[in-house]
Design a protein around this motif. Structure first.
Motif, PDB file in Angstrom:
ATOM      1  N   MET A 190       0.961  -1.120  -0.136  1.00  0.00           N
ATOM      2  CA  MET A 190      -0.016  -0.204   0.140  1.00  0.00           C
ATOM      3  C   MET A 190       0.887   1.163  -0.047  1.00  0.00           C
ATOM      4  SD  MET A 190      -2.880   1.058   2.724  1.00  0.00           S
ATOM      5  CE  MET A 190      -3.935  -0.337   2.098  1.00  0.00           C
ATOM      6  N   THR A 191       0.533   2.287  -0.855  1.00  0.00           N
ATOM      7  CA  THR A 191       1.420   3.563  -0.976  1.00  0.00           C
ATOM      8  C   THR A 191       1.053   4.574   0.162  1.00  0.00           C
ATOM      9  OG1 THR A 191      -0.512   4.559  -2.449  1.00  0.00           O
ATOM     10  CG2 THR A 191       1.184   3.300  -3.538  1.00  0.00           C
ATOM     11  N   LYS A 192       2.144   5.266   0.521  1.00  0.00           N
ATOM     12  CA  LYS A 192       1.824   6.317   1.620  1.00  0.00           C
ATOM     13  C   LYS A 192       0.639   7.138   1.152  1.00  0.00           C
ATOM     14  CE  LYS A 192       6.919   5.977   2.855  1.00  0.00           C
ATOM     15  NZ  LYS A 192       7.854   6.905   3.110  1.00  0.00           N
ATOM     16  N   ILE A 193       0.501   7.359   0.109  1.00  0.00           N
ATOM     17  CA  ILE A 193      -0.593   8.469  -0.339  1.00  0.00           C
ATOM     18  C   ILE A 193      -2.168   7.783   0.073  1.00  0.00           C
ATOM     19  CG2 ILE A 193      -1.840   9.776  -2.263  1.00  0.00           C
ATOM     20  CD1 ILE A 193       0.721   9.933  -3.505  1.00  0.00           C
ATOM     21  N   LYS A 194      -2.072   6.386  -0.032  1.00  0.00           N
ATOM     22  CA  LYS A 194      -3.233   5.546   0.018  1.00  0.00           C
ATOM     23  C   LYS A 194      -3.480   5.514   1.814  1.00  0.00           C
ATOM     24  CE  LYS A 194      -4.559   2.473  -2.558  1.00  0.00           C
ATOM     25  NZ  LYS A 194      -4.662   1.039  -3.203  1.00  0.00           N
ATOM     26  N   THR A 195      -2.419   5.351   2.396  1.00  0.00           N
ATOM     27  CA  THR A 195      -2.604   5.304   3.793  1.00  0.00           C
ATOM     28  C   THR A 195      -2.963   6.503   4.449  1.00  0.00           C
ATOM     29  OG1 THR A 195      -0.550   3.752   3.821  1.00  0.00           O
ATOM     30  CG2 THR A 195      -1.107   4.982   5.920  1.00  0.00           C
ATOM     31  N   VAL A 196      -2.218   7.928   3.772  1.00  0.00           N
ATOM     32  CA  VAL A 196      -2.809   9.108   4.312  1.00  0.00           C
ATOM     33  C   VAL A 196      -4.182   9.233   4.104  1.00  0.00           C
ATOM     34  CG1 VAL A 196      -2.577  11.507   3.861  1.00  0.00           C
ATOM     35  CG2 VAL A 196      -0.436  10.068   3.892  1.00  0.00           C
ATOM     36  N   SER A 197      -4.912   8.658   2.888  1.00  0.00           N
ATOM     37  CA  SER A 197      -6.248   8.660   2.386  1.00  0.00           C
ATOM     38  C   SER A 197      -6.994   7.940   3.598  1.00  0.00           C
ATOM     39  CB  SER A 197      -6.359   8.298   1.125  1.00  0.00           C
ATOM     40  OG  SER A 197      -5.713   9.277   0.102  1.00  0.00           O
ATOM     41  N   ASN A 198      -6.432   6.824   3.715  1.00  0.00           N
ATOM     42  CA  ASN A 198      -7.463   6.069   4.893  1.00  0.00           C
ATOM     43  C   ASN A 198      -7.336   6.635   6.186  1.00  0.00           C
ATOM     44  OD1 ASN A 198      -7.736   3.997   2.889  1.00  0.00           O
ATOM     45  ND2 ASN A 198      -5.878   3.016   3.347  1.00  0.00           N
ATOM     46  N   PHE A 199      -6.161   7.209   6.619  1.00  0.00           N
ATOM     47  CA  PHE A 199      -6.023   8.078   7.904  1.00  0.00           C
ATOM     48  C   PHE A 199      -7.037   9.032   7.867  1.00  0.00           C
ATOM     49  CE2 PHE A 199      -4.498  11.648  10.123  1.00  0.00           C
ATOM     50  CZ  PHE A 199      -4.066  11.007  11.412  1.00  0.00           C
ATOM     51  N   LEU A 200      -7.234   9.950   6.855  1.00  0.00           N
ATOM     52  CA  LEU A 200      -8.194  11.148   6.734  1.00  0.00           C
ATOM     53  C   LEU A 200      -9.454  10.592   6.971  1.00  0.00           C
ATOM     54  CD1 LEU A 200      -6.579  13.321   3.887  1.00  0.00           C
ATOM     55  CD2 LEU A 200      -6.398  13.561   6.176  1.00  0.00           C
ATOM     56  N   VAL A 201      -9.882   9.413   6.259  1.00  0.00           N
ATOM     57  CA  VAL A 201     -11.124   8.942   6.170  1.00  0.00           C
ATOM     58  C   VAL A 201     -11.643   8.406   7.760  1.00  0.00           C
ATOM     59  CG1 VAL A 201     -12.956   7.146   5.551  1.00  0.00           C
ATOM     60  CG2 VAL A 201     -11.515   8.241   3.761  1.00  0.00           C
ATOM     61  N   GLY A 202     -10.571   7.640   8.491  1.00  0.00           N
ATOM     62  CA  GLY A 202     -10.632   6.885   9.560  1.00  0.00           C
ATOM     63  C   GLY A 202     -10.786   7.906  10.756  1.00  0.00           C
ATOM     64  N   PHE A 203     -10.006   8.909  10.627  1.00  0.00           N
ATOM     65  CA  PHE A 203      -9.730   9.907  11.945  1.00  0.00           C
ATOM     66  C   PHE A 203     -10.573  11.180  11.556  1.00  0.00           C
ATOM     67  CE2 PHE A 203      -6.199   7.963  14.067  1.00  0.00           C
ATOM     68  CZ  PHE A 203      -6.227   8.611  15.201  1.00  0.00           C
ATOM     69  N   SER A 204     -11.477  11.238  10.518  1.00  0.00           N
ATOM     70  CA  SER A 204     -12.266  12.629  10.339  1.00  0.00           C
ATOM     71  C   SER A 204     -13.172  12.839  11.622  1.00  0.00           C
ATOM     72  CB  SER A 204     -12.939  12.240   8.901  1.00  0.00           C
ATOM     73  OG  SER A 204     -13.870  11.172   8.966  1.00  0.00           O
ATOM     74  N   TYR A 205     -13.725  11.822  12.019  1.00  0.00           N
ATOM     75  CA  TYR A 205     -14.626  12.162  13.109  1.00  0.00           C
ATOM     76  C   TYR A 205     -14.152  12.522  14.378  1.00  0.00           C
ATOM     77  CZ  TYR A 205     -18.672  10.100  10.811  1.00  0.00           C
ATOM     78  OH  TYR A 205     -19.613   9.881   9.924  1.00  0.00           O
ATOM     79  N   THR A 206     -12.789  12.597  14.353  1.00  0.00           N
ATOM     80  CA  THR A 206     -12.089  13.079  15.631  1.00  0.00           C
ATOM     81  C   THR A 206     -12.169  14.721  15.348  1.00  0.00           C
ATOM     82  OG1 THR A 206     -10.546  11.586  15.992  1.00  0.00           O
ATOM     83  CG2 THR A 206     -10.023  13.592  16.852  1.00  0.00           C
ATOM     84  N   LEU A 207     -11.877  15.159  14.243  1.00  0.00           N
ATOM     85  CA  LEU A 207     -11.984  16.614  14.080  1.00  0.00           C
ATOM     86  C   LEU A 207     -13.612  17.118  14.236  1.00  0.00           C
ATOM     87  CD1 LEU A 207      -9.932  16.947  10.638  1.00  0.00           C
ATOM     88  CD2 LEU A 207      -9.201  17.306  12.977  1.00  0.00           C
ATOM     89  N   LEU A 208     -14.355  16.396  14.317  1.00  0.00           N
ATOM     90  CA  LEU A 208     -16.068  16.692  14.472  1.00  0.00           C
ATOM     91  C   LEU A 208     -16.026  17.380  15.838  1.00  0.00           C
ATOM     92  CD1 LEU A 208     -18.662  17.005  13.363  1.00  0.00           C
ATOM     93  CD2 LEU A 208     -19.167  14.544  14.334  1.00  0.00           C
ATOM     94  N   LEU A 209     -15.187  16.881  16.583  1.00  0.00           N
ATOM     95  CA  LEU A 209     -15.155  17.561  18.086  1.00  0.00           C
ATOM     96  C   LEU A 209     -14.786  18.844  18.138  1.00  0.00           C
ATOM     97  CD1 LEU A 209     -13.620  14.810  20.275  1.00  0.00           C
ATOM     98  CD2 LEU A 209     -15.699  14.874  19.760  1.00  0.00           C
ATOM     99  N   TYR A 210     -13.871  19.285  16.985  1.00  0.00           N
ATOM    100  CA  TYR A 210     -13.623  20.703  17.042  1.00  0.00           C
ATOM    101  C   TYR A 210     -14.177  21.673  16.213  1.00  0.00           C
ATOM    102  CZ  TYR A 210      -9.842  18.231  19.455  1.00  0.00           C
ATOM    103  OH  TYR A 210      -9.127  17.200  20.552  1.00  0.00           O
ATOM    104  N   ASN A 211     -14.439  21.028  14.837  1.00  0.00           N
ATOM    105  CA  ASN A 211     -15.157  21.883  13.932  1.00  0.00           C
ATOM    106  C   ASN A 211     -15.927  21.189  13.019  1.00  0.00           C
ATOM    107  OD1 ASN A 211     -15.211  23.889  11.360  1.00  0.00           O
ATOM    108  ND2 ASN A 211     -14.746  25.108  12.772  1.00  0.00           N
ATOM    109  N   LYS A 212     -17.006  21.467  12.615  1.00  0.00           N
ATOM    110  CA  LYS A 212     -17.806  20.594  11.583  1.00  0.00           C
ATOM    111  C   LYS A 212     -17.286  20.702  10.212  1.00  0.00           C
ATOM    112  CE  LYS A 212     -22.194  20.921  14.077  1.00  0.00           C
ATOM    113  NZ  LYS A 212     -23.576  21.339  14.043  1.00  0.00           N
ATOM    114  N   ILE A 213     -16.843  22.098   9.939  1.00  0.00           N
ATOM    115  CA  ILE A 213     -16.047  22.085   8.542  1.00  0.00           C
ATOM    116  C   ILE A 213     -14.819  21.309   8.498  1.00  0.00           C
ATOM    117  CG2 ILE A 213     -15.094  24.024   7.093  1.00  0.00           C
ATOM    118  CD1 ILE A 213     -16.909  25.840   8.085  1.00  0.00           C
ATOM    119  N   TYR A 214     -13.963  21.289   9.504  1.00  0.00           N
ATOM    120  CA  TYR A 214     -12.785  20.481   9.454  1.00  0.00           C
ATOM    121  C   TYR A 214     -13.176  19.019   9.195  1.00  0.00           C
ATOM    122  CZ  TYR A 214     -10.340  24.686  11.468  1.00  0.00           C
ATOM    123  OH  TYR A 214      -9.884  25.773  11.675  1.00  0.00           O
ATOM    124  N   PHE A 215     -14.298  18.554   9.912  1.00  0.00           N
ATOM    125  CA  PHE A 215     -14.682  17.087   9.743  1.00  0.00           C
ATOM    126  C   PHE A 215     -15.032  17.007   8.165  1.00  0.00           C
ATOM    127  CE2 PHE A 215     -18.818  14.985   9.391  1.00  0.00           C
ATOM    128  CZ  PHE A 215     -18.248  13.557   9.615  1.00  0.00           C
TER     129      PHE A 215
END
Length: 238
Positions: free
Chosen positions: A1-26
């Motif tokens: 798996m490429t690093k770019i794909k890992t970053v994409s997976n990270f953004l999807v998996g961790f996106s809800y953490t940003l919901l704690l701070y700002n809906k737009i960031y999420f």
């Protein structure tokens, strides 16, 4: 798996953490992660605008027609059409994201890994924030409602409960222990009601399944007692 794909997976998996701070960031993080995955898988993946099942498509388009009619008759049609647009976008993105995960087990497992970490982090942050704001840590606990994460707790509750479906481990009891005090301090009654109704439905389901199994067991028990059991056995194996 490429690093770019890992970053994409990270953004999807961790996106809800940003919901704690700002809906737009999420929202931005989730969309960037999703569309980057779609782009990276463009050679193996074709973006679909309909479901694979005919009946589902009929129901989907019928729903859209009813939405359009109600929007035209609405007091604020422009706002109603915006809601329809978001609804269509949500459905289409979810259809294709599900298809992508089904065909890409590696991305699925990595997204789940990030999602689990994100969910545990979210409930931990909410738990200790509520304890601090309630005065529990300083010894001056008050029953005043802590509202900051009250709305977010609705979705966080679902995610915490879903953890046990990804992996059965005693470690996932800890997020549950953090969840219920947070719901109490935040005075979040809707998630508690959902959990209560869910437990009732689960009990009903298991009760029905137990009755079905008992009926099957009694049927075969009576069949074995019957003098014609050999006849029934031969007939069933033909």
């Amino acid at each position: 798996m490429t690093k770019i794909k890992t970053v994409s997976n990270f953004l999807v998996g961790f996106s809800y953490t940003l919901l704690l701070y700002n809906k737009i960031y999420f929202g931005v993080t989730l969309l960037v992660g999703l569309f980057s995955l779609f782009f990276l898988e463009r050679h193996k993946f074709k973006f679909n605008f309909v479901y694979n099942e005919k009946q589902t498509n009929i129901f989907f388009f019928l729903t859209l027609i009813l939405f359009f009619v109600s929007s035209i008759l609405s007091i604020k049609p422009d706002r109603s059409f915006e809601v329809i647009f978001y609804f269509i976008a949500f459905i289409l993105i979810n259809i294709n994201f599900l298809k992508l995960l089904i065909n890409n087990e590696e991305s699925f497992n990595e997204i789940i890994k990030f999602f689990v970490i994100s969910t545990i982090l979210n409930i931990t942050v909410i738990f200790f924030y509520d304890l601090y704001q309630s005065g529990f840590l300083s010894g001056s606990f008050s029953f005043q409602e802590i509202r900051k994460y009250k709305g977010v707790l609705n979705i966080v509750t679902i995610f915490v409960i879903l953890l046990v479906f990804f992996k059965r481990t005693i470690f996932f009891v800890i997020p549950l222990l953090f969840l219920f005090p947070s719901l109490y301090i935040s005075n979040s009654n809707a998630p508690l009601l959902g959990i209560f109704l869910g437990l009732i439905l689960c009990v009903i389901y298991f009760f029905i399944e137990k009755i079905k199994k008992k009926k099957i067991y009694n049927y075969y028990f009576e069949l074995n007692k019957s003098p014609n059991r050999k006849y029934f056995y031969k007939k069933s194996t033909q």
